[in-house]
Design a protein around this motif. Structure first.
Motif, mmCIF file in Angstrom:
data_model
loop_
_atom_site.group_PDB
_atom_site.id
_atom_site.type_symbol
_atom_site.label_atom_id
_atom_site.label_comp_id
_atom_site.label_asym_id
_atom_site.label_seq_id
_atom_site.Cartn_x
_atom_site.Cartn_y
_atom_site.Cartn_z
ATOM 1 N N SER B 20 20.630 40.483 11.435
ATOM 2 C CA SER B 20 19.846 39.989 12.568
ATOM 3 C C SER B 20 20.369 40.562 13.877
ATOM 4 O O SER B 20 21.570 40.783 14.032
ATOM 5 N N ALA B 21 19.432 40.806 14.786
ATOM 6 C CA ALA B 21 19.785 41.202 16.149
ATOM 7 C C ALA B 21 19.047 40.287 17.118
ATOM 8 O O ALA B 21 18.823 40.635 18.268
ATOM 9 N N VAL B 22 18.672 39.106 16.624
ATOM 10 C CA VAL B 22 17.939 38.143 17.453
ATOM 11 C C VAL B 22 18.916 37.072 17.927
ATOM 12 O O VAL B 22 19.417 36.279 17.120
ATOM 13 N N VAL B 23 19.204 37.069 19.228
ATOM 14 C CA VAL B 23 20.152 36.098 19.765
ATOM 15 C C VAL B 23 19.598 34.688 19.526
ATOM 16 O O VAL B 23 18.429 34.418 19.776
ATOM 17 N N GLY B 24 20.452 33.821 19.004
ATOM 18 C CA GLY B 24 19.998 32.475 18.633
ATOM 19 C C GLY B 24 19.951 32.314 17.123
ATOM 20 O O GLY B 24 20.045 31.206 16.623
ATOM 21 N N GLU B 25 19.802 33.429 16.419
ATOM 22 C CA GLU B 25 19.765 33.318 14.955
ATOM 23 C C GLU B 25 21.179 33.243 14.375
ATOM 24 O O GLU B 25 22.136 33.786 14.927
ATOM 25 N N VAL B 26 21.259 32.555 13.237
ATOM 26 C CA VAL B 26 22.539 32.384 12.551
ATOM 27 C C VAL B 26 22.340 32.699 11.070
ATOM 28 O O VAL B 26 21.418 32.177 10.446
ATOM 29 N N LEU B 27 23.192 33.555 10.524
ATOM 30 C CA LEU B 27 23.151 33.839 9.087
ATOM 31 C C LEU B 27 24.133 32.890 8.395
ATOM 32 O O LEU B 27 25.272 32.748 8.846
ATOM 33 N N VAL B 28 23.675 32.272 7.318
ATOM 34 C CA VAL B 28 24.486 31.225 6.682
ATOM 35 C C VAL B 28 24.621 31.450 5.180
ATOM 36 O O VAL B 28 23.634 31.762 4.510
ATOM 37 N N THR B 29 25.826 31.284 4.678
ATOM 38 C CA THR B 29 26.032 31.220 3.239
ATOM 39 C C THR B 29 26.771 29.932 2.927
ATOM 40 O O THR B 29 27.845 29.670 3.455
ATOM 41 N N HIS B 80 24.900 49.839 5.780
ATOM 42 C CA HIS B 80 23.701 50.624 6.021
ATOM 43 C C HIS B 80 22.652 49.804 6.774
ATOM 44 O O HIS B 80 22.024 50.283 7.721
ATOM 45 N N ALA B 81 22.496 48.550 6.363
ATOM 46 C CA ALA B 81 21.459 47.694 6.962
ATOM 47 C C ALA B 81 21.753 47.367 8.428
ATOM 48 O O ALA B 81 20.841 47.349 9.260
ATOM 49 N N VAL B 82 23.019 47.086 8.753
ATOM 50 C CA VAL B 82 23.312 46.773 10.164
ATOM 51 C C VAL B 82 23.274 48.044 11.020
ATOM 52 O O VAL B 82 22.884 48.004 12.193
ATOM 53 N N THR B 83 23.653 49.171 10.421
ATOM 54 C CA THR B 83 23.566 50.446 11.141
ATOM 55 C C THR B 83 22.110 50.767 11.460
ATOM 56 O O THR B 83 21.784 51.249 12.548
ATOM 57 N N ALA B 84 21.239 50.465 10.521
ATOM 58 C CA ALA B 84 19.805 50.707 10.715
ATOM 59 C C ALA B 84 19.248 49.865 11.868
ATOM 60 O O ALA B 84 18.245 50.226 12.485
ATOM 61 N N LEU B 85 19.909 48.728 12.168
ATOM 62 C CA LEU B 85 19.472 47.882 13.287
ATOM 63 C C LEU B 85 20.053 48.376 14.614
ATOM 64 O O LEU B 85 19.798 47.786 15.661
ATOM 65 N N GLY B 86 20.908 49.415 14.543
ATOM 66 C CA GLY B 86 21.456 49.976 15.779
ATOM 67 C C GLY B 86 22.931 49.741 15.976
ATOM 68 O O GLY B 86 23.500 50.146 16.997
ATOM 69 N N ALA B 87 23.582 49.087 15.026
ATOM 70 C CA ALA B 87 25.020 48.860 15.158
ATOM 71 C C ALA B 87 25.763 50.179 14.975
ATOM 72 O O ALA B 87 25.365 51.013 14.163
ATOM 73 N N SER B 88 26.831 50.381 15.776
ATOM 74 C CA SER B 88 27.565 51.637 15.640
ATOM 75 C C SER B 88 29.055 51.415 15.405
ATOM 76 O O SER B 88 29.665 52.090 14.584
ATOM 77 N N ARG B 89 29.656 50.465 16.132
ATOM 78 C CA ARG B 89 31.081 50.197 15.892
ATOM 79 C C ARG B 89 31.211 48.908 15.116
ATOM 80 O O ARG B 89 31.148 47.820 15.671
ATOM 81 N N LEU B 90 31.407 49.046 13.803
ATOM 82 C CA LEU B 90 31.392 47.862 12.944
ATOM 83 C C LEU B 90 32.773 47.233 12.801
ATOM 84 O O LEU B 90 33.784 47.927 12.715
ATOM 85 N N GLU B 91 32.763 45.894 12.766
ATOM 86 C CA GLU B 91 33.963 45.128 12.477
ATOM 87 C C GLU B 91 33.598 44.097 11.416
ATOM 88 O O GLU B 91 32.443 43.656 11.350
ATOM 89 N N ALA B 92 34.590 43.734 10.597
ATOM 90 C CA ALA B 92 34.296 42.828 9.470
ATOM 91 C C ALA B 92 35.088 41.534 9.559
ATOM 92 O O ALA B 92 36.200 41.493 10.092
ATOM 93 N N VAL B 93 34.479 40.489 9.029
ATOM 94 C CA VAL B 93 35.160 39.212 8.821
ATOM 95 C C VAL B 93 34.839 38.812 7.383
ATOM 96 O O VAL B 93 33.667 38.870 6.978
ATOM 97 N N ILE B 94 35.843 38.451 6.611
ATOM 98 C CA ILE B 94 35.567 38.087 5.219
ATOM 99 C C ILE B 94 36.026 36.658 4.921
ATOM 100 O O ILE B 94 37.040 36.188 5.419
#
Lengths: 195, 170
Positions: B20-29, B80-94
């Motif tokens: 998501s690149a929509v401010v206000g949205e939250v991805l949940v697992t 790949h999916a976040v890059t396709a949304l325009g992300a370039s400098r990726l950081e991870a949290v696991i």
């Protein structure tokens, strides 16, 4: 993806019915209270749906998990929501939320799981051996996903046989799940002449 | 990617990924046990993704399995999916990779740890740094990834939501 016919699912549902009937009788004898069995279900579900088959995946529950080995591999999972766990402990005369309560639930799970599995073994002529149960208190989704992951390598489908045991007049209910491996289901169906 | 929208929360179920690149949205697992939630965020912009990995690697035919089920396919697919949304400098949290049970034989007992190792290996291979982690132990976890501020929060059963990572700005 594997498919099951309605007739096969009906037969598995009937197995679940008889198995949970036996487990219900055992629970009733332990508590000295009448126990009802809800209409059991047997569904083949994608794993993500199987995790949700027992209700809200974020809801807390105590899970008693019995691995089953022998002619078929399966896992029995009993889920006790917190209020129902407390009611059950009170009926058994142990303090809910204590080590004693925790181990009483494990023992109930063991007895119910074994009576369920033994009735399956008798009906199908299978040799089935339950291992000692493990008891965990956590989110329902985390418990089920971790159980399902063990056998998820080669398939994205899980067969879920579930039923509910209801202690009458006590508002106490527990969920009983049998999660057989796909080979285990094939073997069950073969023994029933429905493979 | 059959994600279900509830309010501004997008559920990422077992084996799925979402971005998501929509401010206000939250991805949940919800309810990660031995599974690992992999969050990827852009270091500067409000672009996030979350994958719900179930197992370390695909052993055979990957057909019929959801895209993020296995770490070896899911982590690259998420990047790949976040890059396709325009992300370039990726950081991870696991998050996740707990060992909830001790049974399951030599394989079953440590799926959580193997999942975490496989996810770390994939992130390393892709050159994505891990900025925070809440992994291992014996408890299940729920993770939320907020587009706003790349805020990642974790909650254990009956626990409180704790912030694991966040930029503090948009």
């Amino acid at each position: 993806m594997t498919h099951y016919t309605d007739m096969q699912l009906d037969a598995l549902r009937e197995l679940a019915n008889i198995g949970s009937g036996n487990a219900g009788t055992a629970l009733s004898a332990m508590l000295g209270q009448p126990v009802d069995i809800s209409v059991p279900a047997a569904q083949a579900l994608p794993l993500a749906n199987a995790v949700e088959a027992a209700g809200d995946p974020e809801s807390p529950a105590t899970g008693v998990v019995l691995p089953i080995f022998g002619d078929i591999d399966a896992t029995v999972v009993l889920l006790f929501p917190p209020e129902d766990e407390a009611t059950l402990c009170t009926l058994l005369g142990v303090q809910p939320g204590t080590e004693e309560g925790h181990s009483a639930l494990g023992e109930i799970g063991n007895i119910l799981g074994c009576s369920y599995v033994n009735s399956l073994a008798e009906m199908t002529g299978l040799t089935i051996e339950p291992r000692p149960p493990e008891t965990v208190a956590d989110m329902v989704g985390a418990i089920l996903a971790s159980v399902l992951a063990v056998r998820a390598d080669s398939t994205n489908l899980a067969l879920v046989m579930d039923s509910r045991l209801i202690v009458e007049n006590q508002e106490c209910e527990l969920t009983f799940l049998l999660l057989p491996s796909l080979q285990g289901i094939d073997e069950l169906l073969r023994r029933l002449g429905l493979a | 990617m059959a994600s279900v929208v509830s309010g501004t929360e997008l559920m990422v179920r077992m084996g799925e990924l979402a971005t998501s690149a929509v401010v206000g949205e939250v991805l949940v697992t919800i309810g990660l046990g031995s599974c690992v939630g992999v969050a990827l965020v852009d270091a500067r912009r409000p672009i996030v993704g979350l994958a719900h990995v179930m197992l370390p690697e695909s052993t055979g035919d990957a057909d019929g399995h959801p895209v993020a089920k296995f770490a070896d396919r899911g982590v690259p697919a998420l990047a790949h999916a976040v890059t396709a949304l325009g992300a370039s400098r990726l950081e991870a949290v696991i998050v996740g990779g707990a060992q909830m049970f001790s049974f399951g034989g030599t394989d079953g007992a440590n799926i959580g740890a193997r999942n975490e190792a496989a996810v770390r290996e994939q992130l390393d291979r892709l050159g994505i740094p891990i900025r925070a982690a809440a992994t291992g132990g014996r408890k299940g976890r729920t993770v939320r990834v907020h587009v706003q501020g790349a805020r990642v929060t974790v909650r254990e059963v009956a626990g409180v939501e704790q912030e694991l990572y966040g930029r503090g700005t948009l």
